[in-house]
Design a protein around this motif. Structure first.
Motif, mmCIF file in Angstrom:
data_model
loop_
_atom_site.group_PDB
_atom_site.id
_atom_site.type_symbol
_atom_site.label_atom_id
_atom_site.label_comp_id
_atom_site.label_asym_id
_atom_site.label_seq_id
_atom_site.Cartn_x
_atom_site.Cartn_y
_atom_site.Cartn_z
ATOM 1 N N GLN A 47 -5.769 32.868 52.780
ATOM 2 C CA GLN A 47 -5.548 31.804 51.814
ATOM 3 C C GLN A 47 -6.446 31.952 50.597
ATOM 4 O O GLN A 47 -5.979 31.867 49.455
ATOM 5 N N ARG A 48 -7.737 32.207 50.809
ATOM 6 C CA ARG A 48 -8.659 32.358 49.677
ATOM 7 C C ARG A 48 -8.315 33.594 48.858
ATOM 8 O O ARG A 48 -8.351 33.577 47.620
ATOM 9 N N VAL A 70 -14.469 31.787 39.044
ATOM 10 C CA VAL A 70 -14.109 31.265 40.353
ATOM 11 C C VAL A 70 -15.322 31.413 41.242
ATOM 12 O O VAL A 70 -15.935 32.479 41.277
ATOM 13 N N GLN A 71 -15.704 30.360 41.941
ATOM 14 C CA GLN A 71 -16.818 30.444 42.874
ATOM 15 C C GLN A 71 -16.317 30.188 44.271
ATOM 16 O O GLN A 71 -15.537 29.272 44.505
ATOM 17 N N ILE A 108 -7.358 33.236 44.930
ATOM 18 C CA ILE A 108 -8.212 33.860 43.917
ATOM 19 C C ILE A 108 -7.434 34.883 43.103
ATOM 20 O O ILE A 108 -7.517 34.932 41.874
ATOM 21 N N TYR A 109 -6.651 35.706 43.786
ATOM 22 C CA TYR A 109 -5.889 36.743 43.080
ATOM 23 C C TYR A 109 -4.888 36.133 42.101
ATOM 24 O O TYR A 109 -4.782 36.562 40.949
ATOM 25 N N GLY A 113 -13.785 43.962 48.012
ATOM 26 C CA GLY A 113 -13.575 45.266 47.391
ATOM 27 C C GLY A 113 -12.102 45.577 47.207
ATOM 28 O O GLY A 113 -11.675 46.036 46.136
ATOM 29 N N LEU A 114 -11.290 45.318 48.228
ATOM 30 C CA LEU A 114 -9.853 45.576 48.127
ATOM 31 C C LEU A 114 -9.184 44.591 47.181
ATOM 32 O O LEU A 114 -8.224 44.935 46.485
ATOM 33 N N LEU A 115 -9.692 43.363 47.132
ATOM 34 C CA LEU A 115 -9.179 42.389 46.172
ATOM 35 C C LEU A 115 -9.389 42.891 44.750
ATOM 36 O O LEU A 115 -8.492 42.809 43.903
#
Length: 336
Positions: free
Chosen positions: A278-279, A6-7, A283-284, A241-243
């Protein structure tokens, strides 16, 4: 080997690239994201009412409001899947508030203690105070919410009372009987006229009132909110970092159960990078789906999840040592 990446480019929508994953799978993953995004609307009703924490509330079928402190920002959707900030519509309360909710039509209510003041918006997005329409509760309030057209519910502890307004702006007790919660609750709201929903943790129970004025529990409509959605909409989880901490928690729960070794790597300099709601959510959910798919299909024994940053882009790769597949042999309509 299968590779998934994912970019993310700042100020530009995320670019998703796949290596070893075919178009049908992308479509399937997109559908999963849309479904999960739709579930956010269910969580909007359970927003925090502590003035020091963000509060999310439903405004209408296209808009949600997110309150932080005295400011409410509105986000709009065209497809119930993606949301974007709608500039020029912010509501800023002239005083601190305990909560804000959509009342009816162009009106919102802003509560401070026992007093609720109402504000009306126009086509330009400006807000005007509705003088003479204030509601003052005879007792303390834990929260208030719209109940039916021109009426609100007011909860204190386990007791919910109803009040209705009139053309002159006055308020009187409503026609509905008081509702007594069977147990302690974290919050209450009305999903539609004549219905009450009680929230305790991630579980929501629904009640309706019959023609005799009796409140009836509707067990078939119980709802349990997915923990992932609660996490993804929290503004406290707004960094890479939290993601990655969340991704590692998920990876450990599913990969260790299958005896698959894994590693999660993120450069220290990326941990503080900001991601909007949203991102972060998209991503998650995509990474979750990638991990689930490699468990199901790759027959791998090791997995590596890596983050990097180059050329103004955040790059996240998921690789495994599984059997892989030949993209040239994939037939239209096939899924991995």
């Amino acid at each position: 080997m299968q590779i998934f990446s994912v970019q993310y480019t700042e100020k530009i929508a995320p670019t998703i690239k796949f290596a070893g994953i075919n178009k049908p799978l992308f479509i399937m993953m997109k559908k999963i994201i849309i479904a999960c995004s739709f579930l956010i609307s269910m969580m909007l009703f359970s927003g925090c009412h502590n003035s020091s924490k963000p509060q999310i509330f439903f405004f209408n079928y296209r808009y949600i409001g997110i309150r932080e402190g005295r400011t409410v920002k509105f986000y709009v959707t065209q497809d119930q899947a993606t949301w974007s900030y709608s500039p020029g519509k912010d509501f800023v309360s002239p005083e601190s508030t305990d909560e804000v909710f959509h009342f009816i039509g162009p009106y919102i209510g802003a509560r401070k203690g026992r007093i609720i003041k109402f504000y009306k918006t126009n086509e330009k997005g400006t807000w005007d105070y509705g003088s003479g329409k204030d509601f003052t509760s005879p007792g303390d309030i834990d929260e208030a919410f719209p109940f039916s057209e021109g009426a609100i519910g007011v909860r204190k502890g386990k007791i919910i009372k109803f009040y209705e307004t009139h053309k002159d702006g006055s308020w009187t007790p409503g026609i509905f009987n008081d509702f007594t919660c069977p147990t302690d609750v974290d919050g209450a709201f009305s999903p539609m006229s004549s219905y009450i929903a009680l929230r305790k943790g991630r579980k929501i129970k629904f009640y309706s009132i019959n023609s005799q004025g009796t409140w009836i529990y509707i067990a078939a409509r119980n709802f349990i909110s997915p923990d992932d959605i609660v996490w993804s909409i929290s503004t406290r989880n707004d960094t890479v970092g939290l993601l990655f901490i969340r991704i590692q928690q998920f990876a450990s729960s599913v990969l260790e159960a299958k005896d698959i070794e894994y590693e999660v790597n993120i450069p220290e300099k990326l941990k503080g990078m900001k991601l909007d709601m949203q991102r972060r959510q998209h991503i998650y959910l995509i990474l979750k789906e990638a991990i689930n798919n490699l468990i199901k299909y790759s027959e791998c024994t090791t997995v590596s999840i890596n983050a990097g940053y180059a050329g103004g882009k955040l790059k996240i790769e998921v690789t495994d040592d599984g059997k892989g597949f030949d993209p040239e042999k994939i037939q239209p309509g096939q899924f991995l």
